[in-house]
Design a protein around this motif. Structure first.
Motif, PDB file in Angstrom:
ATOM      1  N   ALA A 166       0.833  -1.210   0.000  1.00  0.00           N
ATOM      2  CA  ALA A 166       0.000   0.000   0.000  1.00  0.00           C
ATOM      3  C   ALA A 166       0.864   1.254   0.000  1.00  0.00           C
ATOM      4  CB  ALA A 166      -0.932  -0.004   1.214  1.00  0.00           C
ATOM      5  N   ARG A 167       1.929   1.257   0.781  1.00  0.00           N
ATOM      6  CA  ARG A 167       2.813   2.435   0.818  1.00  0.00           C
ATOM      7  C   ARG A 167       3.493   2.654  -0.535  1.00  0.00           C
ATOM      8  NH1 ARG A 167       4.174   4.465   5.942  1.00  0.00           N
ATOM      9  NH2 ARG A 167       3.273   3.297   7.675  1.00  0.00           N
ATOM     10  N   ARG A 168       3.905   1.570  -1.180  1.00  0.00           N
ATOM     11  CA  ARG A 168       4.535   1.716  -2.498  1.00  0.00           C
ATOM     12  C   ARG A 168       3.549   2.298  -3.512  1.00  0.00           C
ATOM     13  NH1 ARG A 168       7.490  -2.984  -0.914  1.00  0.00           N
ATOM     14  NH2 ARG A 168       5.799  -4.348  -1.610  1.00  0.00           N
ATOM     15  N   LEU A 169       2.309   1.832  -3.463  1.00  0.00           N
ATOM     16  CA  LEU A 169       1.292   2.385  -4.363  1.00  0.00           C
ATOM     17  C   LEU A 169       1.046   3.857  -4.068  1.00  0.00           C
ATOM     18  CD1 LEU A 169      -1.231  -0.608  -4.302  1.00  0.00           C
ATOM     19  CD2 LEU A 169       0.009   0.213  -6.310  1.00  0.00           C
ATOM     20  N   ALA A 170       1.019   4.213  -2.778  1.00  0.00           N
ATOM     21  CA  ALA A 170       0.797   5.608  -2.397  1.00  0.00           C
ATOM     22  C   ALA A 170       1.921   6.505  -2.894  1.00  0.00           C
ATOM     23  CB  ALA A 170       0.653   5.727  -0.888  1.00  0.00           C
ATOM     24  N   GLU A 171       3.147   6.012  -2.857  1.00  0.00           N
ATOM     25  CA  GLU A 171       4.287   6.807  -3.304  1.00  0.00           C
ATOM     26  C   GLU A 171       4.246   7.071  -4.805  1.00  0.00           C
ATOM     27  OE1 GLU A 171       7.719   4.712  -2.001  1.00  0.00           O
ATOM     28  OE2 GLU A 171       7.336   5.065   0.129  1.00  0.00           O
ATOM     29  N   ARG A 172       3.529   6.230  -5.555  1.00  0.00           N
ATOM     30  CA  ARG A 172       3.443   6.411  -7.006  1.00  0.00           C
ATOM     31  C   ARG A 172       2.238   7.238  -7.421  1.00  0.00           C
ATOM     32  NH1 ARG A 172       3.523   0.246  -8.301  1.00  0.00           N
ATOM     33  NH2 ARG A 172       2.269   0.982 -10.046  1.00  0.00           N
ATOM     34  N   ALA A 173       1.423   7.684  -6.477  1.00  0.00           N
ATOM     35  CA  ALA A 173       0.169   8.361  -6.792  1.00  0.00           C
ATOM     36  C   ALA A 173       0.413   9.790  -7.262  1.00  0.00           C
ATOM     37  CB  ALA A 173      -0.733   8.380  -5.564  1.00  0.00           C
ATOM     38  N   ASP A 174      -0.454  10.258  -8.195  1.00  0.00           N
ATOM     39  CA  ASP A 174      -0.506  11.679  -8.513  1.00  0.00           C
ATOM     40  C   ASP A 174      -1.240  12.433  -7.409  1.00  0.00           C
ATOM     41  OD1 ASP A 174       0.748  11.449 -11.079  1.00  0.00           O
ATOM     42  OD2 ASP A 174      -1.128  10.641 -11.860  1.00  0.00           O
ATOM     43  N   LEU A 175      -2.290  11.821  -6.907  1.00  0.00           N
ATOM     44  CA  LEU A 175      -3.111  12.408  -5.851  1.00  0.00           C
ATOM     45  C   LEU A 175      -3.483  11.305  -4.876  1.00  0.00           C
ATOM     46  CD1 LEU A 175      -4.750  14.874  -4.762  1.00  0.00           C
ATOM     47  CD2 LEU A 175      -6.638  14.095  -6.207  1.00  0.00           C
ATOM     48  N   LEU A 176      -3.474  11.636  -3.604  1.00  0.00           N
ATOM     49  CA  LEU A 176      -3.733  10.654  -2.556  1.00  0.00           C
ATOM     50  C   LEU A 176      -5.038  11.003  -1.853  1.00  0.00           C
ATOM     51  CD1 LEU A 176      -1.986   8.262  -1.467  1.00  0.00           C
ATOM     52  CD2 LEU A 176      -1.293   9.775   0.377  1.00  0.00           C
ATOM     53  N   LEU A 177      -5.926  10.022  -1.728  1.00  0.00           N
ATOM     54  CA  LEU A 177      -7.110  10.159  -0.883  1.00  0.00           C
ATOM     55  C   LEU A 177      -6.825   9.404   0.412  1.00  0.00           C
ATOM     56  CD1 LEU A 177     -10.066   9.590  -3.403  1.00  0.00           C
ATOM     57  CD2 LEU A 177      -8.850  11.708  -2.837  1.00  0.00           C
ATOM     58  N   PHE A 178      -6.531  10.151   1.471  1.00  0.00           N
ATOM     59  CA  PHE A 178      -6.176   9.540   2.757  1.00  0.00           C
ATOM     60  C   PHE A 178      -7.454   9.441   3.585  1.00  0.00           C
ATOM     61  CE2 PHE A 178      -4.318   8.772   6.789  1.00  0.00           C
ATOM     62  CZ  PHE A 178      -3.048   8.277   6.561  1.00  0.00           C
ATOM     63  N   VAL A 179      -7.953   8.209   3.747  1.00  0.00           N
ATOM     64  CA  VAL A 179      -9.273   7.989   4.344  1.00  0.00           C
ATOM     65  C   VAL A 179      -9.126   7.678   5.833  1.00  0.00           C
ATOM     66  CG1 VAL A 179     -11.435   6.690   4.172  1.00  0.00           C
ATOM     67  CG2 VAL A 179     -10.035   7.065   2.126  1.00  0.00           C
ATOM     68  N   VAL A 180      -9.885   8.403   6.652  1.00  0.00           N
ATOM     69  CA  VAL A 180      -9.947   8.154   8.088  1.00  0.00           C
ATOM     70  C   VAL A 180     -11.413   8.128   8.489  1.00  0.00           C
ATOM     71  CG1 VAL A 180      -7.714   9.240   8.555  1.00  0.00           C
ATOM     72  CG2 VAL A 180      -9.793  10.614   8.655  1.00  0.00           C
ATOM     73  N   ASP A 181     -11.692   7.562   9.657  1.00  0.00           N
ATOM     74  CA  ASP A 181     -13.062   7.586  10.163  1.00  0.00           C
ATOM     75  C   ASP A 181     -13.122   8.156  11.574  1.00  0.00           C
ATOM     76  OD1 ASP A 181     -11.878   5.518  11.530  1.00  0.00           O
ATOM     77  OD2 ASP A 181     -13.340   3.978  10.970  1.00  0.00           O
ATOM     78  N   HIS A 182     -12.120   8.954  11.919  1.00  0.00           N
ATOM     79  CA  HIS A 182     -12.036   9.579  13.241  1.00  0.00           C
ATOM     80  C   HIS A 182     -10.885  10.577  13.180  1.00  0.00           C
ATOM     81  CE1 HIS A 182      -8.748   6.778  13.309  1.00  0.00           C
ATOM     82  NE2 HIS A 182      -9.562   5.738  13.358  1.00  0.00           N
ATOM     83  N   ASP A 183     -10.521  11.141  14.308  1.00  0.00           N
ATOM     84  CA  ASP A 183      -9.330  11.983  14.346  1.00  0.00           C
ATOM     85  C   ASP A 183      -8.101  11.108  14.068  1.00  0.00           C
ATOM     86  OD1 ASP A 183      -7.619  14.076  14.680  1.00  0.00           O
ATOM     87  OD2 ASP A 183      -7.778  14.173  16.859  1.00  0.00           O
TER      88      ASP A 183
END
Length: 519
Positions: A202-219
């Motif tokens: 997952a981290r490797r895929l994130a590093e290759r992203a043009d844009l990142l959607l960082f999903v959380v469900d709390h603080d």
């Protein structure tokens, strides 16, 4: 222009400090005319003067910062500059790739570089934007992908880690030119077998992203915050998506969103913290039947992700080409590092092979023709051929004069550091702990010379690897570092075993000389 409320006001603080100071001086000079009130007034005015001076200091510090900073928009990246930087990185990566001898690895890296160059040279304004959906396990990443696409393409559930690898989905935006490729990823902090490996994927895929959607469900928890900061340092553009907003009262939701924006100040712009409900819980309603009775039913709620759609469309319309260029630059840099690492690995392996070869050549030569004393030059502990071969590994071609100068400098440093005596003592100590102490005269000397040849060879390899620099402590520091690295007990035992197998065992394998017979 700065607004009046943002303009520093050191003048007011200066006036207050001046008035307080004048009153303090007046009371101090009053003598006994104020009677018993004088000490109390001095203390009070002293406190007021201190506060005024402190306020003045804060105002002056604020005044050092230009007022226009708050109202100026952040500098925009220049696509021409980004493209030029990517081209320079591409040339640098190509230089490393062409020197790699492993044909398969070289072709693989050349293919990756060609794809990056093709993307950089593309002339169309519209294009594809790789958007990676990233976050902790079960934050609702797959539900978010399903909601954005308007259909179910990924499996969701209560089991941690339902996404096993990066899953690609094409999402066409109507609000802006371009196509978004959504990539769902495994989650952070996934438990169970293979969870750590999937997190790395997952981290490797994130590093290759043009844009990142960082999903959380709390603080944000600490692990999420650390991951987001790490990606921000890589230059990743992120939208933080607070999912499952239907589960919070309005006041709590507003408080969480405000806290997220506060914690992410300077990392993620406030407008890029959006709230959604990718898979809202069914709504419990009472339904009245025809006979006058009622029953409870659950109505399925539509996903509420329009704020995120709008934000992605705005980013794509306003920053899409820049994001693609910036990410191409980052990918090209990473490819250059991979190529440099591959080339460095090849060179290190070749240097080890050369040092290994020359050390046993030295041992065999000295064992067959012992020198009168432990002499680094006569024992060929530093060979010109070794220096020349190591230099060629790094595409260098020193002249004979330069080779002799390097050899002399290395021998002098080894003598000055006392390595000949130290190595002889180390090797002799190893032989005392092995069953091969009686093999032959000169055995310790031969293996000692091999040991010194190894130290010299490794110091030279380090010298060429570091751009013809000996590093801290100069040449003497280099040989001492290699001596320390080669003085571990486990290495010495293995070295003694190899010496026995390659050199000393030959003594036992020689046929005995026939005895003479009297007639």
């Amino acid at each position: 222009m700065p607004s009046p409320r943002n303009r520093p006001r050191p003048l007011a603080e200066s006036a207050a400090a001046l008035v307080a100071g004048l009153f303090f001086l007046a009371v101090a000079a009053s003598g006994d005319r104020l009677g018993a009130w004088r000490p109390a007034l001095l203390i009070g005015l002293g406190l007021v003067l201190s506060l005024a001076v402190a306020a003045l200091g804060r105002a002056l510090l604020r005044g050092r910062r230009p007022a226009e900073v708050e109202d100026e928009a952040p500098p925009r990246l220049d696509p021409v500059v980004l493209a030029q930087a990517a081209e320079q990185q591409s040339a640098k990566a190509r230089e490393y790739i062409e020197k790699i001898r492993d044909a398969a690895r070289r072709q693989e890296l050349q293919g990756e570089l060609a794809r990056l160059d093709e993307g950089r040279l593309a002339t169309s304004g519209a294009g594809e934007l790789d958007v990676v959906v990233f976050g902790t396990v079960s934050a609702g990443k797959t539900s978010l992908v399903n909601a954005l696409l308007g259909r179910e393409v990924g499996r969701t559930g209560a089991v941690m880690g339902t996404t096993r690898e990066g899953e690609n989905h094409v999402y066409t935006l109507e609000a802006a030119e371009g196509v978004v490729r959504l990539v769902d990823t495994p989650g952070l902090a996934e438990a169970g077998p293979g969870g750590a490996e999937r997190e790395q994927d997952a981290r490797r895929l994130a590093e290759r992203a043009d844009l990142l959607l960082f999903v959380v469900d709390h603080d944000l928890i600490r692990r999420e915050y650390a991951a987001l900061l790490e990606l921000a340092r890589l230059g990743k553009r992120s939208i933080v998506v607070l999912n499952k907003k239907d589960r919070f009262p309005d006041a709590d939701l507003a408080a969480i969103r405000a806290k997220l924006r506060e914690r992410l100040e300077g990392v993620v712009p406030a407008d890029d913290v959006v709230t959604v409900a990718a898979a809202p819980r069914p709504l419990e309603v009472r339904e009245r039947l025809g006979d006058g009775t009622s029953r409870t039913v659950f109505e399925i709620q539509e996903p509420d992700v329009q704020p995120l759609r709008d934000r992605i469309a705005a980013v794509l319309a306003d920053e899409g080409p820049l994001l693609r260029l910036a990410n191409l630059l980052l990918k090209t840099k990473n490819l250059g590092r991979d190529a440099e690492s591959a080339l460095g690995g090849e060179r290190d392996r070749k240097c080890r092979e050369l040092v290994d070869h020359y050390q046993w050549v030295t041992a065999t030569t000295v064992f067959a023709n012992p020198v009168p004393a432990l002499n680094l030059v006569q024992g060929a502990a530093v060979q010109l051929d070794l220096i020349a071969d190591l230099a060629r590994v790094y595409d260098l071609n020193p002249s004979p004069v330069q080779l002799r100068a390097l050899a002399a400098k290395l021998v002098q440093a080894m003598l000055k550091a006392g390595l000949a005596e130290a190595a002889s003592s180390v090797v002799a100590g190893v032989f005392k702990r092995t069953p091969m102490t009686f093999v032959a005269a000169g055995a310790v000397q031969a293996v000692t010379m091999a040991y010194l040849a190894r130290i010299a060879g490794e110091a030279l390899a380090e010298y060429f690897r570091e751009g013809e620099s000996w590093g801290p402590g100069g040449v003497e520091g280099a040989v001492l570092r290699r001596f320390e690295a080669n003085s571990r007990a486990d290495f010495l035992q293995d070295f003694a075993r190899q010496a026995f197998d390659r050199v000393l065992s030959r003594v036992w394998s020689r046929p005995a000389a026939p005895e003479s017979r009297s007639t």
